[in-house]
Design an enzyme around this catalytic site. Structure first.
Site, PDB file in Angstrom:
ATOM      1  N   ASP A   1      -4.367  -0.668   0.248  1.00  0.00           N
ATOM      2  CA  ASP A   1      -5.531  -1.106   1.000  1.00  0.00           C
ATOM      3  C   ASP A   1      -6.614  -0.059   0.765  1.00  0.00           C
ATOM      4  O   ASP A   1      -6.433   0.868  -0.030  1.00  0.00           O
ATOM      5  CB  ASP A   1      -5.217  -1.315   2.483  1.00  0.00           C
ATOM      6  CG  ASP A   1      -4.868  -0.035   3.224  1.00  0.00           C
ATOM      7  OD1 ASP A   1      -4.841   1.051   2.603  1.00  0.00           O
ATOM      8  OD2 ASP A   1      -4.632  -0.114   4.444  1.00  0.00           O
TER       9      ASP A   1
ATOM     10  N   CYS B   1      -0.826   2.310   1.991  1.00  0.00           N
ATOM     11  CA  CYS B   1      -1.816   1.956   3.009  1.00  0.00           C
ATOM     12  C   CYS B   1      -1.864   3.068   4.038  1.00  0.00           C
ATOM     13  O   CYS B   1      -1.211   4.094   3.889  1.00  0.00           O
ATOM     14  CB  CYS B   1      -1.510   0.601   3.650  1.00  0.00           C
ATOM     15  SG  CYS B   1      -0.080   0.539   4.716  1.00  0.00           S
TER      16      CYS B   1
ATOM     17  N   ILE C   1       3.676   0.733   7.106  1.00  0.00           N
ATOM     18  CA  ILE C   1       4.489  -0.256   7.819  1.00  0.00           C
ATOM     19  C   ILE C   1       4.038  -1.679   7.494  1.00  0.00           C
ATOM     20  O   ILE C   1       4.843  -2.528   7.141  1.00  0.00           O
ATOM     21  CB  ILE C   1       4.431  -0.017   9.345  1.00  0.00           C
ATOM     22  CG1 ILE C   1       5.069   1.319   9.692  1.00  0.00           C
ATOM     23  CG2 ILE C   1       5.071  -1.155  10.119  1.00  0.00           C
ATOM     24  CD1 ILE C   1       6.556   1.378   9.470  1.00  0.00           C
TER      25      ILE C   1
END
Length: 88
Positions: free
Chosen positions: A10, A67, A71
């Site tokens: 991300d 990211c 998780i």
């Protein structure tokens, strides 16, 4: 031929993903980078799915997802049949 590793992240994982790609190439792995390629906010499940689907289809032997926490990426990747992702 070296194993192929496919990478995605991300926006929070851009820097670490770039470093991981550098190390993988240095170690002789073939690399595919699915992005994103800017710091603009993105939806991490989109990138987790792209990487997981590439691994599940055999386009890459391994996938690395980066990211902010890890998780969400692992949960999203595990929704793709044939993929087992772990938070490391």
């Amino acid at each position: 031929m070296a194993d192929k590793v496919i990478f995605g992240s991300d926006h929070a994982g851009l820097g670490l993903r770039a470093e991981a790609i550098r190390v993988a190439r240095e170690k002789g792995f073939e690399v595919d980078d699915l992005g994103p390629f800017s710091g603009e906010s993105v939806d991490y499940p989109d990138y987790a799915r792209k990487v997981a689907e590439a691994v599940a289809s055999g386009k890459a032997r391994f996938g690395v997802l980066v990211c902010g926490t890890g998780i969400g990426m692992s949960i999203s990747a595990n929704k793709v049949k044939g993929v087992r992702a772990a938070h490391c």
